[in-house]
Design an enzyme around this catalytic site. Structure first.
Site, PDB file in Angstrom:
ATOM      1  N   GLU A  64       0.826  -1.211   0.000  1.00  0.00           N
ATOM      2  CA  GLU A  64       0.000   0.000   0.000  1.00  0.00           C
ATOM      3  C   GLU A  64       0.861   1.262   0.000  1.00  0.00           C
ATOM      4  OE1 GLU A  64      -3.690   2.113   2.396  1.00  0.00           O
ATOM      5  OE2 GLU A  64      -2.612   0.470   3.353  1.00  0.00           O
ATOM      6  N   ASP A  79      -0.744  -4.959   3.187  1.00  0.00           N
ATOM      7  CA  ASP A  79      -1.340  -3.787   3.830  1.00  0.00           C
ATOM      8  C   ASP A  79      -0.731  -3.721   5.228  1.00  0.00           C
ATOM      9  OD1 ASP A  79      -2.834  -1.749   4.917  1.00  0.00           O
ATOM     10  OD2 ASP A  79      -4.735  -2.434   4.074  1.00  0.00           O
ATOM     11  N   ILE A  81      -0.767  -1.542   7.862  1.00  0.00           N
ATOM     12  CA  ILE A  81      -1.711  -1.294   8.949  1.00  0.00           C
ATOM     13  C   ILE A  81      -3.060  -0.997   8.325  1.00  0.00           C
ATOM     14  CG2 ILE A  81      -2.363   0.189  10.876  1.00  0.00           C
ATOM     15  CD1 ILE A  81       0.500   0.463  11.623  1.00  0.00           C
ATOM     16  N   ASP A  82      -3.933  -1.980   8.362  1.00  0.00           N
ATOM     17  CA  ASP A  82      -5.300  -1.814   7.878  1.00  0.00           C
ATOM     18  C   ASP A  82      -6.137  -1.376   9.074  1.00  0.00           C
ATOM     19  OD1 ASP A  82      -7.428  -1.929   6.058  1.00  0.00           O
ATOM     20  OD2 ASP A  82      -8.025  -3.889   6.818  1.00  0.00           O
ATOM     21  N   THR A  84      -5.746   2.347   9.975  1.00  0.00           N
ATOM     22  CA  THR A  84      -4.838   3.371  10.480  1.00  0.00           C
ATOM     23  C   THR A  84      -5.551   4.349  11.402  1.00  0.00           C
ATOM     24  OG1 THR A  84      -3.438   3.189   8.511  1.00  0.00           O
ATOM     25  CG2 THR A  84      -3.224   5.198   9.811  1.00  0.00           C
ATOM     26  N   ASP A 207      -6.387  -4.514   0.746  1.00  0.00           N
ATOM     27  CA  ASP A 207      -7.355  -4.558   1.847  1.00  0.00           C
ATOM     28  C   ASP A 207      -7.939  -5.954   2.033  1.00  0.00           C
ATOM     29  OD1 ASP A 207      -7.333  -1.726   2.435  1.00  0.00           O
ATOM     30  OD2 ASP A 207      -8.556  -1.418   0.634  1.00  0.00           O
TER      31      ASP A 207
END
Length: 260
Positions: A64, A79, A81-82, A84, A207
């Site tokens: 990402e 990803d 930190i999905d 944030t 995601d």
């Protein structure tokens, strides 16, 4: 490769938690007015990319934050930190999500929620696990008995076609809605039966890539809103399979209305 993925996911969780301990010092930037990126996102992704490149230098990577890294038949989708916003607001509902594709097919997936101490994993054809124990989707068969997850990435991005009409319709047809803020966690929760289904618009591959495999390997179904196997871009519908047709029908009724 599965053991390697497990190990780097655990360590990535430690990196995220270290960043979280210094939350007041972590630099927060904006991709847009509502979409945040932090030093923690970058630190976790840099760790993962570095480990993957060292172990598998010929593999492709898409992250990402760091974008495309060219390679061969395998591709890692990250990803860091999905969720944030949850991270920045010191809430536990954020995760790191990593999937591995071989020739375009997802063969491994992992979602780590480090604050909660939960690592979800799946391997194509070998089932899904939570902290090493097998998981399965729920057995609820009626929408009215179901608890669903959803999200509003489309609203955050100020898109005209957004989730609000779907939400207004679906919430009246079910037992309840939960909004965790991490699609990877939402999908993992469908896989282990905490949620009976999940829908959202405008999600990106990083995601959902890992979460989709985890749901499927736990016995669930993932499609676009119309129920198509391939999935139309930016529509994600995941369920225990038993409520899939009914939920798809409700979503499509909203989509077919004039003006929606």
């Amino acid at each position: 490769m599965r053991e390697f993925l497990k190990n780097i996911m655990i360590e990535a969780g430690r990196v995220a938690l270290e960043q979280k301990q210094r939350l007041g010092e972590v630099k927060v930037d904006r991709k847009s007015e509502k979409d945040l990126v932090t030093e923690a996102d970058v630190a976790v992704e840099e760790y993962l990319v570095g480990q993957i490149k060292e172990r598998y230098p010929d593999h492709a990577i898409v992250g990402e934050e760091t974008g495309e890294h060219e390679g061969g038949e395998y591709r890692w989708i990250i990803d860091p930190i999905d969720g944030t916003t949850s991270f920045v607001h010191d809430q536990p509902f954020f995760s790191t999500s990593v999937a591995v594709e071989k020739d375009g097919e997802t063969v491994l997936g992992a979602v780590n929620a480090p604050v909660l101490g939960e690592l979800f994993m799946a391997e194509k054809g070998k089932g899904a696990t939570l902290n090493g124990e097998a998981i399965h989707v729920s057995d609820r068969e009626r929408l009215i008995d179901s608890v669903l997850g959803t999200g509003f990435a489309c609203v955050r991005q100020n898109l005209e076609h957004n989730n609000l009409p779907y939400f207004a319709e679906i919430v009246t047809r079910i037992r309840g809605v939960r909004r965790y803020g991490s699609a990877a966690m939402d999908l993992s929760y469908v896989a282990c039966g905490r949620l009976d289904g999940f829908w959202e618009l405008n999600l990106q591959i990083y995601d959902v890539a890992a979460g989709v495999l985890i749901v499927q390997e736990a016995g669930g179904v993932v499609s676009d809103f119309a129920g198509g196997e391939e999935g139309r871009p930016f529509e994600t519908l995941a369920t225990n399979g038993r409520i899939h047709e009914a939920l798809s029908r409700e979503l499509m009724e909203v989509q077919m209305r004039p003006g929606d």
